[in-house]
Motif scaffolding. Structure first.
Motif, PDB file in Angstrom:
ATOM      1  N   ARG A  98      -6.371  68.458 -21.308  1.00 23.27           N
ATOM      2  CA  ARG A  98      -7.700  68.799 -21.827  1.00 23.27           C
ATOM      3  C   ARG A  98      -8.154  70.168 -21.313  1.00 23.27           C
ATOM      4  O   ARG A  98      -8.793  70.928 -22.032  1.00 23.27           O
ATOM      5  N   HIS A  99      -7.804  70.502 -20.088  1.00 21.73           N
ATOM      6  CA  HIS A  99      -8.132  71.814 -19.527  1.00 21.73           C
ATOM      7  C   HIS A  99      -7.402  72.914 -20.308  1.00 21.73           C
ATOM      8  O   HIS A  99      -7.992  73.966 -20.604  1.00 21.73           O
ATOM      9  N   LEU A 100      -6.152  72.664 -20.660  1.00 17.20           N
ATOM     10  CA  LEU A 100      -5.398  73.645 -21.444  1.00 17.20           C
ATOM     11  C   LEU A 100      -5.954  73.779 -22.858  1.00 17.20           C
ATOM     12  O   LEU A 100      -5.986  74.880 -23.411  1.00 17.20           O
ATOM     13  N   VAL A 101      -6.385  72.685 -23.444  1.00 16.81           N
ATOM     14  CA  VAL A 101      -7.005  72.745 -24.773  1.00 16.81           C
ATOM     15  C   VAL A 101      -8.264  73.606 -24.699  1.00 16.81           C
ATOM     16  O   VAL A 101      -8.507  74.459 -25.559  1.00 16.81           O
ATOM     17  N   LEU A 159      -8.741  72.460 -11.064  1.00 21.21           N
ATOM     18  CA  LEU A 159      -8.692  70.998 -11.029  1.00 21.21           C
ATOM     19  C   LEU A 159      -8.512  70.441  -9.622  1.00 21.21           C
ATOM     20  O   LEU A 159      -8.467  69.226  -9.436  1.00 21.21           O
ATOM     21  N   GLY A 160      -8.378  71.333  -8.632  1.00 19.42           N
ATOM     22  CA  GLY A 160      -8.221  70.895  -7.252  1.00 19.42           C
ATOM     23  C   GLY A 160      -6.925  70.146  -7.008  1.00 19.42           C
ATOM     24  O   GLY A 160      -6.900  69.156  -6.273  1.00 19.42           O
ATOM     25  N   LEU A 161      -5.844  70.621  -7.613  1.00 16.08           N
ATOM     26  CA  LEU A 161      -4.546  69.954  -7.484  1.00 16.08           C
ATOM     27  C   LEU A 161      -3.602  70.770  -6.617  1.00 16.08           C
ATOM     28  O   LEU A 161      -3.519  71.989  -6.774  1.00 16.08           O
ATOM     29  N   PRO A 162      -2.846  70.116  -5.742  1.00 20.37           N
ATOM     30  CA  PRO A 162      -1.798  70.821  -5.005  1.00 20.37           C
ATOM     31  C   PRO A 162      -0.740  71.330  -5.994  1.00 20.37           C
ATOM     32  O   PRO A 162      -0.492  70.700  -7.040  1.00 20.37           O
ATOM     33  N   GLY A 163      -0.093  72.442  -5.651  1.00 25.34           N
ATOM     34  CA  GLY A 163       0.898  73.041  -6.539  1.00 25.34           C
ATOM     35  C   GLY A 163       2.006  72.091  -6.942  1.00 25.34           C
ATOM     36  O   GLY A 163       2.412  72.047  -8.103  1.00 25.34           O
ATOM     37  N   ALA A 164       2.531  71.317  -5.981  1.00 26.61           N
ATOM     38  CA  ALA A 164       3.627  70.396  -6.290  1.00 26.61           C
ATOM     39  C   ALA A 164       3.188  69.308  -7.264  1.00 26.61           C
ATOM     40  O   ALA A 164       3.939  68.929  -8.170  1.00 26.61           O
ATOM     41  N   THR A 165       1.975  68.823  -7.099  1.00 22.82           N
ATOM     42  CA  THR A 165       1.444  67.793  -8.007  1.00 22.82           C
ATOM     43  C   THR A 165       1.286  68.358  -9.406  1.00 22.82           C
ATOM     44  O   THR A 165       1.693  67.737 -10.398  1.00 22.82           O
ATOM     45  N   LEU A 166       0.711  69.558  -9.491  1.00 24.74           N
ATOM     46  CA  LEU A 166       0.531  70.201 -10.791  1.00 24.74           C
ATOM     47  C   LEU A 166       1.881  70.427 -11.463  1.00 24.74           C
ATOM     48  O   LEU A 166       2.049  70.139 -12.648  1.00 24.74           O
ATOM     49  N   GLN A 201      -1.888  59.065 -18.492  1.00 27.10           N
ATOM     50  CA  GLN A 201      -1.987  59.201 -17.044  1.00 27.10           C
ATOM     51  C   GLN A 201      -3.145  60.155 -16.787  1.00 27.10           C
ATOM     52  O   GLN A 201      -3.230  61.230 -17.391  1.00 27.10           O
ATOM     53  N   GLU A 202      -4.063  59.779 -15.912  1.00 28.72           N
ATOM     54  CA  GLU A 202      -5.323  60.503 -15.752  1.00 28.72           C
ATOM     55  C   GLU A 202      -5.149  61.987 -15.422  1.00 28.72           C
ATOM     56  O   GLU A 202      -5.799  62.840 -16.029  1.00 28.72           O
ATOM     57  N   THR A 203      -4.291  62.325 -14.487  1.00 25.37           N
ATOM     58  CA  THR A 203      -4.121  63.727 -14.106  1.00 25.37           C
ATOM     59  C   THR A 203      -3.544  64.535 -15.256  1.00 25.37           C
ATOM     60  O   THR A 203      -4.008  65.638 -15.546  1.00 25.37           O
ATOM     61  N   ARG A 204      -2.535  63.989 -15.927  1.00 25.50           N
ATOM     62  CA  ARG A 204      -1.945  64.724 -17.054  1.00 25.50           C
ATOM     63  C   ARG A 204      -2.936  64.891 -18.191  1.00 25.50           C
ATOM     64  O   ARG A 204      -2.993  65.957 -18.814  1.00 25.50           O
TER      65      ARG A 204
END
Length: 120
Positions: free
Chosen positions: A24-27, A43-50, A16-19
């Protein structure tokens, strides 16, 4: 040794693209990890989405978390990734994986060829 059901869970989470972007950001952040708020901002993500995607990655054992006061720090669980790569390559070269190219060496992604007349 990783079992098929765990490999499927990890692969499904990364499919899934966001995950995949979060992972990759965590790596990239390395073993010190990064706070959830910093991930959302970068990553420009809302808190709930993240939160939703981190829960899925955590369920697949691809990320670890630790509470630091009011904040949660996340790190990539590279042990799971190493086990997954081992599972995928354990029969490489007829069961002689030592003969295969090291799997940690990044290779260029193959170019996806589009059929003529299909949108890009």
């Amino acid at each position: 040794m990783m079992e098929t059901k765990f490999a499927l869970k990890a692969l499904a989470a990364l499919a899934q693209e966001t995950r995949l972007t979060i992972f990759r950001h965590l790596v990239e952040a390395g073993p010190e990890g990064i706070h959830a708020g910093a991930i959302a901002e970068a990553l420009g993500l809302p808190g709930a989405t993240l939160s939703f995607h981190l829960k899925e990655l955590h369920h697949a054992e691809l990320v670890d978390s630790r509470q630091e006061g009011r904040f949660v720090r996340y790190t990539a669980n590279l042990t799971t990734v190493q086990a997954m790569v081992g599972y995928l390559t354990e029969t490489c070269c007829g069961g002689k994986p030592e003969m295969c190219v090291p799997v940690a060496v990044p290779l260029p992604m193959p170019t996806v060829k589009r059929k003529p007349g299909r949108p890009q």
